[in-house]
Design a protein around this motif. Structure first.
Motif, mmCIF file in Angstrom:
data_model
loop_
_atom_site.group_PDB
_atom_site.id
_atom_site.type_symbol
_atom_site.label_atom_id
_atom_site.label_comp_id
_atom_site.label_asym_id
_atom_site.label_seq_id
_atom_site.Cartn_x
_atom_site.Cartn_y
_atom_site.Cartn_z
ATOM 1 N N UNK A 1 5.726 10.411 -0.848
ATOM 2 C CA UNK A 1 4.390 9.937 -1.234
ATOM 3 C C UNK A 1 4.055 8.643 -0.496
ATOM 4 N N UNK A 2 5.024 7.774 -0.303
ATOM 5 C CA UNK A 2 4.771 6.510 0.390
ATOM 6 C C UNK A 2 4.267 6.732 1.815
ATOM 7 N N UNK A 3 4.655 7.823 2.438
ATOM 8 C CA UNK A 3 4.217 8.106 3.815
ATOM 9 C C UNK A 3 2.732 8.432 3.895
ATOM 10 N N UNK A 4 2.090 8.646 2.746
ATOM 11 C CA UNK A 4 0.661 8.960 2.735
ATOM 12 C C UNK A 4 -0.200 7.707 2.687
ATOM 13 N N UNK A 5 0.409 6.552 2.511
ATOM 14 C CA UNK A 5 -0.350 5.318 2.289
ATOM 15 C C UNK A 5 -1.103 4.880 3.538
ATOM 16 N N UNK A 6 -2.270 4.270 3.298
ATOM 17 C CA UNK A 6 -3.098 3.748 4.394
ATOM 18 C C UNK A 6 -2.682 2.335 4.802
ATOM 19 N N UNK A 7 -1.861 1.699 3.988
ATOM 20 C CA UNK A 7 -1.525 0.295 4.227
ATOM 21 C C UNK A 7 -0.034 0.160 4.512
ATOM 22 N N UNK A 8 0.341 -1.049 4.855
ATOM 23 C CA UNK A 8 1.752 -1.341 5.125
ATOM 24 C C UNK A 8 2.566 -1.163 3.839
ATOM 25 N N UNK A 9 3.689 -0.460 3.940
ATOM 26 C CA UNK A 9 4.501 -0.160 2.758
ATOM 27 C C UNK A 9 5.829 -0.931 2.768
ATOM 28 N N UNK A 10 5.883 -2.015 3.513
ATOM 29 C CA UNK A 10 7.123 -2.790 3.606
ATOM 30 C C UNK A 10 7.585 -3.267 2.227
ATOM 31 N N UNK A 11 6.640 -3.741 1.417
ATOM 32 C CA UNK A 11 6.993 -4.209 0.076
ATOM 33 C C UNK A 11 7.581 -3.072 -0.751
ATOM 34 N N UNK A 12 6.945 -1.902 -0.656
ATOM 35 C CA UNK A 12 7.434 -0.750 -1.414
ATOM 36 C C UNK A 12 8.835 -0.339 -0.975
#
Length: 311
Positions: free
Chosen positions: A185-196
């Motif tokens: 699911x995280x790969x679908x994000x439009x923003x930077x997911x470094x925090x996640x």
């Protein structure tokens, strides 16, 4: 910011790519996984029934095994029925709320299982290293507290991950997985997911490495205690009480550590799907088999149940 919110609102459902697109492969996988799912249900329900009916199994070890079987049933039912239905669906969709619930429940059950295995390792440590004080140390209140703490820890971690995952603005709704899984699911994000990703790593450390450390410490003391036993028969008996649990520990912790705590690679997506499949389908099926086939008390209870049924 408004654009991000609109994008997130647009994702009302997700499309799962699943495991295979070839029709023959889907039919073969359906038969295989349906068989494994039925074995999982029958095996875990049988474990619950035997422990409930046979008073000889009303001990702390089998109390934890009851909780473990319940967790395995919940984990399998959160993923496998939908996966089986999707083998015959042209459009493998899942509504947004259902995806959130699936991720939350499966992650909670997985986390709870790790903590339960840690509690079971402590139980084996007390049984082997302090046998004369076993019933005093492993009293009902402590067992209930350890089981409840394992479930609370699993659900708390899962709730945190689900919240920070689904608050992200999502640009796509096609998940390259057979279920709603955090990294997919995280790969679908439009923003930077470094925090996640940092939070996933922290979560992995707390949920995987802390129980794993408890297991290692417990079995370190167990091995030391077994080596001090002079007779080969005594050493074999002591190790036999831990063999089933140790097998399950190696299987569950090994698969998850491989998935979440290894370096990322180009083939990570397919590896994650394979390991997730093992953990969602294979492990819940093997756990009751390992504990029943390698356990004389469980087999004796099963034979007793068969004799009563035949009367």
């Amino acid at each position: 910011m408004n654009q991000e919110n609109e994008t997130q609102t647009w994702v009302r459902e997700f499309i799962l790519l699943g495991l295979a697109r070839d029709r023959k492969a889907q039919v073969s996988l359906f038969v295989l996984f349906l068989t494994m799912y039925l074995v999982t249900i029958v095996g875990n329900v049988l474990i619950l029934l035997l422990i409930r009916l046979d008073s000889r199994l009303h001990t702390p070890m089998y109390f934890f095994l009851t909780i473990l079987s319940f967790v395995d049933l919940c984990y399998a039912n959160s993923i496998v029925p939908q996966m089986l239905a999707h083998f015959f669906s042209a459009r493998k969709s899942i509504p947004f709320p259902s995806c959130v619930l699936q991720l939350h429940v499966s992650l909670a059950m997985g986390g709870s299982e790790f903590f339960l295995l840690g509690a079971m390792a402590y139980d084996r440590y007390v049984a082997v290293c302090h046998p004369l004080h076993y019933t005093v140390i492993m009293h009902g209140g402590l067992c209930l507290g350890l089981a409840a703490g394992s479930l609370v820890a699993g659900f708390t971690n899962s709730l945190m991950e689900a919240i920070i995952t689904f608050r992200l603005p999502l640009c796509h709704n096609i998940i390259n997985h057979f279920a709603c899984e955090t990294l997919a699911v995280l790969r679908l994000a439009c923003v930077d997911i470094s925090f996640n990703m940092v939070m996933v790593a922290i979560s992995g450390f707390l949920v995987i490495m802390l129980p794993c450390s408890l297991v290692l410490v417990s079995y370190g003391h167990i091995v030391a205690a077994i080596l001090r036993i002079r007779s080969a028969q005594g050493r074999s008996k002591a190790f036999g009480t831990c063999a089933s649990h140790l097998t399950v520990v190696c299987m569950c912790f090994g698969a998850t550590i491989f998935t979440y705590l290894r370096p990322r690679s180009a083939s990570a997506v397919e590896e994650e799907k394979t390991v997730a499949l093992f953990y969602a389908v294979v492990a819940p099926m093997l756990n009751p088999l390992i504990y029943s086939l390698r356990n004389k008390d469980v087999m004796a209870a099963f034979q007793k149940l068969l004799r009563e049924i035949q009367r």
